[in-house]
Scaffold this active site. Structure first.
Site: not given
Ligand code: COS
Length: 386
Positions: A122, A128, A131, A157, A343, A368
């Site tokens: 994935f 850049n 999060s 990964t 320990h 994640e």
């Molecule tokens: N399922 C489906 N859609 C989702 C969702 C979910 N869980 N979370 C958000 N969305 C959708 C929102 O509904 C929004 O859609 P609309 O524009 O149609 O309303 C869109 O995605 C954007 O969502 P949002 O505005 O909440 O996005 P942000 O940029 O504010 O950020 C976070 C969202 C911070 C939650 C996201 O960037 C995140 O999870 N970051 C961490 C990334 C991560 O886990 N990385 C790990 C590496 S991968 S192993």
């Protein structure tokens, strides 16, 4: 989707035996060699571990989220590198195709992912954009029936083992709505891998950068065939992945607790077993109580995840998945810390497993979605509901 209870019972029993008899005895080899031995990978294929979450019609085992969590819990009770070999096929690599892919994409990729013949990674994170995933910069520029993709992906990964990537790239402009998810075969011209990351722990797991320089990918490889949907696919995949990681954290907490109890039973100080001292018992008790709370939470939220239609987002369940990831991964950090404390000096020595597990679990609070990202998702949901 779920396996019938009787068959699942047999599967879980085989996984428990496999962990106990094959994986735990190989933990030191993995740590020393920084590699999961290939005969163990072959056994994992045979057990069907690569296809746990893929429906039977595509050659997988077709577990429900709750059942997947039960298996992840078992795999969490040994070096996390073993689970990592199958992790991207079971979770973040395959689930986008399963949730949002076209019938042709599912038929083409899922059977090979389920068998383990194709390793899929994935690729969301970038130098850049960690999060702030919606800020990713990798670009896909339309060129006839294809896209030319350029950019860099970080900490990917299984990239060194991968035959394909579920890769997010910007095709439609700024923001989350500009991102498309592609299935990108790893052999394509223009793809190069960075050097292997040297990590704090989890030796035996393989991560590195993936660089793309004008990689020609067919438009037919966009998951679901429609551009601009990739961010939502990635978020849905992460909701599920966060529950899987939660179960893993609980499995590892259980293992560390067992190691700590065993040590407290045999180590003598002041003329008696240290486990007979109430201050040591208090540490064991706190770990047991927190482990039980975390594991009950993970199973309960996994049931709620199963209760909604597959691949459809329920914001409440997403929020609960974030609560679970936050609580379980912070919990295992505390349990590991107490494990080292119980320990004593031995807990700082590499010969004892808790030293290694302490380093290994640190990653669970980062990947994640960091704990802080889980807090943001929960907080945002609560404020929106109000
Ligand atoms: N399922 C489906 N859609 C989702 C969702 C979910 N869980 N979370 C958000 N969305 C959708 C929102 O509904 C929004 O859609 P609309 O524009 O149609 O309303 C869109 O995605 C954007 O969502 P949002 O505005 O909440 O996005 P942000 O940029 O504010 O950020 C976070 C969202 C911070 C939650 C996201 O960037 C995140 O999870 N970051 C961490 C990334 C991560 O886990 N990385 C790990 C590496 S991968 S192993």
């Amino acid at each position: 989707m779920a396996l019938d209870p009787e068959t699942f019972y047999l599967l879980k029993d085989s996984v428990q035996r496999f962990v106990r008899e094959r994986l735990v005895p190989a933990e030191n080899t993995v740590e020393e060699m920084d590699e999961v031995p290939s005969d163990i990978v072959d056994d994992m294929k045979e057990l069907g571990l690569f296809g746990l979450s893929i429906p039977e019609e595509y050659g997988g085992i077709g577990l429900s989220m709750e059942q997947e969590c039960e298996v992840a819990f078992e795999l969490g009770q040994t070096a996390l590198a073993f689970r990592s070999v199958v992790g991207t096929n079971v979770g973040i690599g395959s689930q986008g195709i399963l949730m949002d892919g076209t019938a042709e994409q599912k038929e083409e990729y899922l059977p090979r992912i389920a068998s383990g013949d194709l390793i899929i990674s994935f690729a969301l994170t970038e130098p850049n954009a960690g999060s702030d995933a919606a800020a990713l910069q990798t670009r896909g520029v339309r060129d006839g029936e294809d896209y030319l993709i350029s950019g860099s992906k970080r900490f990917i990964t299984n990239a060194p083992r991968a035959g394909a990537f579920t890769l997010m790239a910007r095709t439609e402009g700024p923001g989350a709505g500009g991102i498309s998810a592609f299935i990108v075969p790893s052999h394509l011209q223009g793809i190069t891998l960075g050097k292997a990351d040297k990590k704090m722990g989890q030796r035996g797991t393989k991560t590195c950068d993936v660089n793309l320089d004008n990689v020609r990918v067919s438009a037919a490889n966009i998951i679901g065939g429609v551009p601009g949907k990739g961010f939502k696919t990635a978020m849905k995949v992460l909701d599920r992945g966060r529950l899987h990681v939660s179960a893993l954290a609980c499995g590892m907490a259980h293992r560390i607790l067992q190691e700590s109890i065993a040590y407290a039973q045999q180590r003598k100080q002041f003329g008696q077993r240290i486990g007979d001292f109430q201050l040591v018992q208090a540490m064991l008790a706190d770990s047991q109580a927190e482990f039980l709370a975390a594991w009950s939470m993970a199973k309960s939220v996994a049931q709620r995840y199963d209760a909604k239609p597959f691949g459809v987002t329920d914001p409440e369940v997403s929020m609960q998945a974030s609560c679970t990831k936050l609580f379980t991964t912070e919990m295992v950090g505390r349990v590991a810390d107490r494990g080292v404390q119980i320990h004593g000096g031995a807990g700082y020595i590499n010969e004892y497993k808790v030293e290694r597990f302490y380093r290994d679990v640190r990653l669970l609070r980062l990947y994640e979605g960091t704990s802080q990202i889980q807090q943001l998702i929960i907080g945002k949901y609560l404020m929106r509901q109000a």
